[in-house]
Design a protein around this motif. Sequence first.
Motif, PDB file in Angstrom:
ATOM      1  N   GLY A  57       0.855  -1.773  -0.033  1.00 40.89           N
ATOM      2  CA  GLY A  57      -0.409  -0.274   0.114  1.00 40.89           C
ATOM      3  C   GLY A  57       0.848   1.650   0.193  1.00 40.89           C
ATOM      4  O   GLY A  57       0.506   2.268  -0.009  1.00 40.89           O
ATOM      5  N   GLU A  58       2.502   0.999  -0.033  1.00 41.27           N
ATOM      6  CA  GLU A  58       2.946   2.564   0.360  1.00 41.27           C
ATOM      7  C   GLU A  58       3.719   2.632  -1.413  1.00 41.27           C
ATOM      8  O   GLU A  58       4.104   4.209  -1.098  1.00 41.27           O
ATOM      9  N   GLY A  59       3.252   2.296  -2.552  1.00 37.78           N
ATOM     10  CA  GLY A  59       3.621   2.661  -3.460  1.00 37.78           C
ATOM     11  C   GLY A  59       4.757   1.963  -4.467  1.00 37.78           C
ATOM     12  O   GLY A  59       5.317   2.133  -5.289  1.00 37.78           O
ATOM     13  N   GLY A  60       5.674   1.424  -3.289  1.00 40.06           N
ATOM     14  CA  GLY A  60       7.277   0.937  -3.635  1.00 40.06           C
ATOM     15  C   GLY A  60       8.140   1.262  -2.624  1.00 40.06           C
ATOM     16  O   GLY A  60       8.121   1.680  -1.218  1.00 40.06           O
ATOM     17  N   ALA A  61       9.507   0.359  -2.749  1.00 36.96           N
ATOM     18  CA  ALA A  61       9.644   0.414  -1.156  1.00 36.96           C
ATOM     19  C   ALA A  61      11.322   0.484  -1.661  1.00 36.96           C
ATOM     20  O   ALA A  61      11.874   0.380  -2.990  1.00 36.96           O
ATOM     21  N   VAL A  62      12.367   0.467  -0.925  1.00 36.24           N
ATOM     22  CA  VAL A  62      13.970   0.373  -1.348  1.00 36.24           C
ATOM     23  C   VAL A  62      14.203  -1.169  -1.372  1.00 36.24           C
ATOM     24  O   VAL A  62      14.322  -1.767   0.058  1.00 36.24           O
TER      25      VAL A  62
END
Length: 202
Positions: A128-133
């Motif tokens: 739900g955060e749109g992406g990540a590292v």
Amino acid sequence: MPGTFEPVPGGGAAVFLDEVEISIIRSLAVQLLELIGPGPAGDASDDPLAELFAEGPSEPPSDPVLKRLFPDAYGDPEGTPQAQDAEEQKAYSAEFRRYTENDLRAGKRENALAVVRTLDALSAESAGEGGAVLKLSTEESQRWLGALNDLRLAIGSRLEITDEDDTDLLYRLPDEDSRKPMVMAYLWLGGLQETLVATLMP
């Protein structure tokens, strides 16, 4: 760091991936796993020694992508001018393939699985955060590098890329060309691969 791997302190690499990018790479890795297939005993052998000494195929794969991923060790016999030399090359290649292809397939399978596992873990963390590292250890970086190389070989084979001139032509394809999405994936993965290599250099 969007779109490019960067080194992290202590070794390893990191890259920001959005949800679409995660989905694309995961899908390609799964397709690669399906293409490579399971191990000689479906990866479920009760006898590790039997699997260790299992012989692989002696003939090259018929699928052009698999042929690119598992080429003949002694060149293309068709390109050898003398029939006797061609037969010798074919015999040497068959013998080499028989004792190495299973291990090569297992290595490529593990690399692709490592990509799927790290992306699944990333998706779970970034829901739900749109992406990540994505952060990779040095060992994971090596596995990713192998998988990215295999994915580019596979896509390049489908696009019939054989040399640098073919790659230059890809940049000039019109947007309406049906190969355009595959070309974009090929070039994008190439950028990821190049920057990941840079993070592993001393």
